[in-house]
Motif scaffolding. Structure first.
Motif, mmCIF file in Angstrom:
data_model
loop_
_atom_site.group_PDB
_atom_site.id
_atom_site.type_symbol
_atom_site.label_atom_id
_atom_site.label_comp_id
_atom_site.label_asym_id
_atom_site.label_seq_id
_atom_site.Cartn_x
_atom_site.Cartn_y
_atom_site.Cartn_z
ATOM 1 N N LYS A 68 -11.182 44.592 27.019
ATOM 2 C CA LYS A 68 -11.331 43.664 28.146
ATOM 3 C C LYS A 68 -12.538 42.737 27.982
ATOM 4 O O LYS A 68 -12.749 41.869 28.812
ATOM 5 C CB LYS A 68 -11.496 44.452 29.449
ATOM 6 N N ARG A 69 -13.332 42.972 26.931
ATOM 7 C CA ARG A 69 -14.592 42.257 26.737
ATOM 8 C C ARG A 69 -15.475 42.407 27.987
ATOM 9 O O ARG A 69 -16.095 41.458 28.451
ATOM 10 C CB ARG A 69 -14.351 40.789 26.385
ATOM 11 N N LEU A 70 -15.494 43.617 28.517
ATOM 12 C CA LEU A 70 -16.215 43.943 29.739
ATOM 13 C C LEU A 70 -17.421 44.803 29.400
ATOM 14 O O LEU A 70 -17.324 45.774 28.643
ATOM 15 C CB LEU A 70 -15.297 44.715 30.696
ATOM 16 N N VAL A 71 -18.565 44.442 29.981
ATOM 17 C CA VAL A 71 -19.795 45.216 29.821
ATOM 18 C C VAL A 71 -20.246 45.629 31.217
ATOM 19 O O VAL A 71 -20.454 44.785 32.086
ATOM 20 C CB VAL A 71 -20.895 44.393 29.126
ATOM 21 N N ARG A 72 -20.365 46.931 31.413
ATOM 22 C CA ARG A 72 -20.836 47.446 32.703
ATOM 23 C C ARG A 72 -22.285 47.873 32.566
ATOM 24 O O ARG A 72 -22.652 48.556 31.619
ATOM 25 C CB ARG A 72 -19.980 48.631 33.140
ATOM 26 N N LEU A 73 -23.065 47.472 33.554
ATOM 27 C CA LEU A 73 -24.468 47.846 33.667
ATOM 28 C C LEU A 73 -24.633 48.578 34.997
ATOM 29 O O LEU A 73 -23.732 48.531 35.836
ATOM 30 C CB LEU A 73 -25.346 46.603 33.633
ATOM 31 N N PRO A 74 -25.779 49.221 35.216
ATOM 32 C CA PRO A 74 -25.952 49.924 36.493
ATOM 33 C C PRO A 74 -25.774 49.023 37.725
ATOM 34 O O PRO A 74 -25.299 49.490 38.756
ATOM 35 C CB PRO A 74 -27.391 50.449 36.411
ATOM 36 N N ASP A 75 -26.101 47.753 37.607
ATOM 37 C CA ASP A 75 -26.056 46.871 38.779
ATOM 38 C C ASP A 75 -24.984 45.785 38.735
ATOM 39 O O ASP A 75 -24.869 44.987 39.650
ATOM 40 C CB ASP A 75 -27.418 46.216 38.998
ATOM 41 N N ARG A 76 -24.169 45.723 37.673
ATOM 42 C CA ARG A 76 -23.154 44.663 37.575
ATOM 43 C C ARG A 76 -22.173 44.937 36.452
ATOM 44 O O ARG A 76 -22.446 45.728 35.560
ATOM 45 C CB ARG A 76 -23.820 43.304 37.354
ATOM 46 N N SER A 77 -21.058 44.239 36.535
ATOM 47 C CA SER A 77 -20.079 44.228 35.446
ATOM 48 C C SER A 77 -19.956 42.787 34.978
ATOM 49 O O SER A 77 -19.899 41.870 35.796
ATOM 50 C CB SER A 77 -18.715 44.730 35.916
ATOM 51 N N VAL A 78 -19.917 42.601 33.665
ATOM 52 C CA VAL A 78 -19.898 41.254 33.102
ATOM 53 C C VAL A 78 -18.721 41.130 32.133
ATOM 54 O O VAL A 78 -18.607 41.912 31.192
ATOM 55 C CB VAL A 78 -21.223 40.960 32.345
#
Length: 109
Positions: free
Chosen positions: A23-33
């Motif tokens: 999905k070319r998705l990067v999840r961080l503790p405060d957001r998804s990009v």
């Protein structure tokens, strides 16, 4: 243009980054990009190189065939700046003079 860099199509985690390559998705503790193709290729190369630096020539070769040109260098710089903005932190990707770019996998969010 060359194919996307992909060590795995399975989701994986490095530092604070949860990555879903399909999905070319990067999840961080405060957001998804969600990242554009070229942005994801550069991000993943930096992420998989851990704390090592990658030179402009190395990163350029992921996107284009042939030598790096001034136009390609500017485009690469724009991709890095877009990644920094996407993650909301200018320190996430650092530039090491005469060495290249480095991704800080433990930057403060």
């Amino acid at each position: 243009m060359q194919e996307q860099v992909s060590a795995s199509i399975e989701p994986y985690k490095v530092g604070q980054f949860d990555v879903d390559p399909t999905k070319r998705l990067v999840r961080l503790p405060d957001r998804s990009v969600y990242l554009r193709n070229q942005d994801f290729n550069i991000f993943q190369a930096l992420l998989l190189s851990s704390e090592n630096t990658l030179g402009k020539e190395d990163l350029s070769a992921l996107l284009w065939e042939g030598p790096i040109t001034i136009k390609r260098e500017r485009h690469l710089r724009a991709i890095v700046n877009h990644l920094r903005a996407s993650f909301g932190n200018l320190e996430v990707i650092s530039w090491e003079k005469k060495a290249g770019y480095r991704l800080n996998t433990s930057y403060g969010l």
